[in-house]
Scaffold this motif. Structure first.
Motif, mmCIF file in Angstrom:
data_model
loop_
_atom_site.group_PDB
_atom_site.id
_atom_site.type_symbol
_atom_site.label_atom_id
_atom_site.label_comp_id
_atom_site.label_asym_id
_atom_site.label_seq_id
_atom_site.Cartn_x
_atom_site.Cartn_y
_atom_site.Cartn_z
ATOM 1 N N HIS A 113 6.521 6.335 2.711
ATOM 2 C CA HIS A 113 7.784 6.209 3.636
ATOM 3 C C HIS A 113 7.576 7.005 4.677
ATOM 4 O O HIS A 113 7.584 6.896 5.938
ATOM 5 C CB HIS A 113 8.861 6.167 3.315
ATOM 6 N N ASP A 114 6.992 8.483 4.446
ATOM 7 C CA ASP A 114 6.858 9.408 5.418
ATOM 8 C C ASP A 114 5.568 9.444 6.238
ATOM 9 O O ASP A 114 5.440 10.255 7.139
ATOM 10 C CB ASP A 114 7.344 10.722 4.961
ATOM 11 N N HIS A 115 4.698 8.879 5.573
ATOM 12 C CA HIS A 115 3.284 8.703 6.170
ATOM 13 C C HIS A 115 2.602 7.497 5.703
ATOM 14 O O HIS A 115 2.062 7.330 4.662
ATOM 15 C CB HIS A 115 2.266 9.942 5.725
ATOM 16 N N GLY A 116 2.691 6.467 6.541
ATOM 17 C CA GLY A 116 1.682 5.119 6.051
ATOM 18 C C GLY A 116 2.782 4.063 6.564
ATOM 19 O O GLY A 116 3.482 4.131 7.679
ATOM 20 N N MET A 117 2.186 2.764 6.009
ATOM 21 C CA MET A 117 2.884 1.558 6.427
ATOM 22 C C MET A 117 3.098 0.984 5.233
ATOM 23 O O MET A 117 2.169 0.952 4.120
ATOM 24 C CB MET A 117 2.392 0.812 7.719
ATOM 25 N N SER A 118 3.807 -0.263 5.180
ATOM 26 C CA SER A 118 4.230 -1.001 3.982
ATOM 27 C C SER A 118 2.770 -2.157 3.784
ATOM 28 O O SER A 118 2.344 -2.669 4.705
ATOM 29 C CB SER A 118 5.365 -1.493 3.847
ATOM 30 N N PRO A 119 2.615 -2.304 2.350
ATOM 31 C CA PRO A 119 1.729 -3.435 2.434
ATOM 32 C C PRO A 119 2.019 -4.606 3.009
ATOM 33 O O PRO A 119 1.088 -5.423 3.339
ATOM 34 C CB PRO A 119 1.664 -3.330 0.687
ATOM 35 N N VAL A 120 3.210 -4.983 2.901
ATOM 36 C CA VAL A 120 3.718 -6.065 3.556
ATOM 37 C C VAL A 120 3.623 -6.201 5.070
ATOM 38 O O VAL A 120 3.117 -7.334 5.396
ATOM 39 C CB VAL A 120 5.488 -6.383 3.259
ATOM 40 N N PHE A 142 -3.599 4.076 -8.680
ATOM 41 C CA PHE A 142 -4.187 5.153 -7.975
ATOM 42 C C PHE A 142 -2.957 6.294 -8.287
ATOM 43 O O PHE A 142 -1.911 5.921 -8.187
ATOM 44 C CB PHE A 142 -4.377 4.944 -6.591
ATOM 45 N N ARG A 143 -3.310 7.565 -7.624
ATOM 46 C CA ARG A 143 -2.606 8.890 -8.053
ATOM 47 C C ARG A 143 -1.610 8.706 -6.970
ATOM 48 O O ARG A 143 -0.589 9.331 -7.361
ATOM 49 C CB ARG A 143 -3.233 9.935 -8.006
ATOM 50 N N TRP A 144 -1.730 8.133 -5.740
ATOM 51 C CA TRP A 144 -0.570 8.321 -4.880
ATOM 52 C C TRP A 144 -0.929 7.006 -4.065
ATOM 53 O O TRP A 144 -1.882 6.292 -3.793
ATOM 54 C CB TRP A 144 -0.871 9.515 -3.776
ATOM 55 N N PRO A 145 0.156 6.737 -3.558
ATOM 56 C CA PRO A 145 0.441 5.133 -2.813
ATOM 57 C C PRO A 145 -0.376 4.919 -1.474
ATOM 58 O O PRO A 145 -0.385 5.863 -0.642
ATOM 59 C CB PRO A 145 2.132 5.212 -2.633
ATOM 60 N N HIS A 146 -1.040 3.961 -2.138
ATOM 61 C CA HIS A 146 -1.913 3.425 -0.843
ATOM 62 C C HIS A 146 -1.840 1.811 -1.091
ATOM 63 O O HIS A 146 -1.866 1.263 -2.009
ATOM 64 C CB HIS A 146 -3.151 3.985 -0.588
ATOM 65 N N TYR A 147 -2.568 1.328 -0.038
ATOM 66 C CA TYR A 147 -2.868 -0.193 0.067
ATOM 67 C C TYR A 147 -4.215 -0.148 0.170
ATOM 68 O O TYR A 147 -4.815 0.187 1.179
ATOM 69 C CB TYR A 147 -1.939 -1.040 0.995
ATOM 70 N N THR A 148 -5.010 -1.158 -0.693
ATOM 71 C CA THR A 148 -6.359 -1.482 -0.353
ATOM 72 C C THR A 148 -6.685 -2.848 -0.589
ATOM 73 O O THR A 148 -6.148 -3.595 -1.422
ATOM 74 C CB THR A 148 -7.358 -0.761 -1.644
ATOM 75 N N GLY A 149 -7.167 -3.678 0.594
ATOM 76 C CA GLY A 149 -7.310 -4.812 0.637
ATOM 77 C C GLY A 149 -8.563 -5.665 1.429
ATOM 78 O O GLY A 149 -9.231 -4.753 2.133
ATOM 79 N N ILE A 150 -8.674 -6.485 1.125
ATOM 80 C CA ILE A 150 -9.928 -7.453 1.926
ATOM 81 C C ILE A 150 -9.408 -8.606 2.523
ATOM 82 O O ILE A 150 -8.524 -9.622 1.763
ATOM 83 C CB ILE A 150 -10.888 -7.837 0.937
ATOM 84 N N PHE A 151 -9.592 -8.884 3.509
ATOM 85 C CA PHE A 151 -9.337 -10.115 4.500
ATOM 86 C C PHE A 151 -10.331 -10.872 5.170
ATOM 87 O O PHE A 151 -11.437 -10.224 5.523
ATOM 88 C CB PHE A 151 -8.177 -9.713 5.322
ATOM 89 N N ARG A 152 -10.282 -12.112 4.933
ATOM 90 C CA ARG A 152 -11.577 -13.010 5.552
ATOM 91 C C ARG A 152 -10.823 -13.660 6.689
ATOM 92 O O ARG A 152 -9.741 -14.256 6.903
ATOM 93 C CB ARG A 152 -12.085 -14.050 4.791
ATOM 94 N N LYS A 153 -11.989 -13.975 7.653
ATOM 95 C CA LYS A 153 -11.576 -14.326 8.816
ATOM 96 C C LYS A 153 -11.691 -16.098 8.647
ATOM 97 O O LYS A 153 -12.519 -16.579 8.053
ATOM 98 C CB LYS A 153 -12.579 -14.216 10.138
#
Length: 153
Positions: A113-120, A142-153
């Motif tokens: 919340h204080d450094h990042g953006m929501s997956p949504v 993972f040990r700390w919150p992050h989002y990892t994603g793959i998107f296709r055109k």
């Protein structure tokens, strides 16, 4: 990755991730590292010394002289959250335009919340740019919150 792709590393910073990408490319593959910071691009150039198939561009993606429908993949590693919210969609639209049909965007962003953006928010921006989520992990493994994603055109 087969090694012969055209890859764009968006917001490459000092080139830590770029170097791994460049190592995976063959002589017929190309990597473009783009960042708005001349300081960090110089660091990336030093880190990537010896790679002949890497180009460095100090420019905003919206203004860069890069062809549309050219890149097989775009990498975004811990960059988007640092971009002003009002500019994120335009930037993602530009990045999507640089991708070939069926090209992929790989993204990893912090979600605190204080450094990042929501997956949504990430997924919504990608969809508005005409990209479909192929996979997304929301920090559960993972040990700390992050989002990892793959998107296709």
């Amino acid at each position: 990755m087969k090694g012969d792709e055209n890859i764009l590393d968006f917001g490459c910073g000092g080139g830590a991730a770029s170097k791994h990408i460049a190592k995976a490319l063959s002589d017929s593959g190309n990597l473009v590292c783009i960042d708005t910071s001349a300081f960090w691009l110089e660091k990336a150039k030093k880190r990537m010394n010896g790679f002949s198939n890497v180009e460095f561009i100090c420019e905003r993606i919206e203004n860069a002289d890069l062809p549309d429908n050219h890149f097989d993949s775009v990498f975004i590693h811990f960059v988007l959250h640092d971009i002003d919210e009002k500019d994120r969609q335009e930037i993602l639209n530009s990045l999507a335009g640089k991708l070939k049909k069926n090209g992929l965007i790989y993204i990893r962003e912090p979600t605190k919340h204080d450094h990042g953006m929501s997956p949504v928010e990430i997924v919504e921006h990608m969809k508005k740019a005409g990209l479909a989520e192929l996979s997304g992990m929301h920090g559960e493994y993972f040990r700390w919150p992050h989002y990892t994603g793959i998107f296709r055109k």
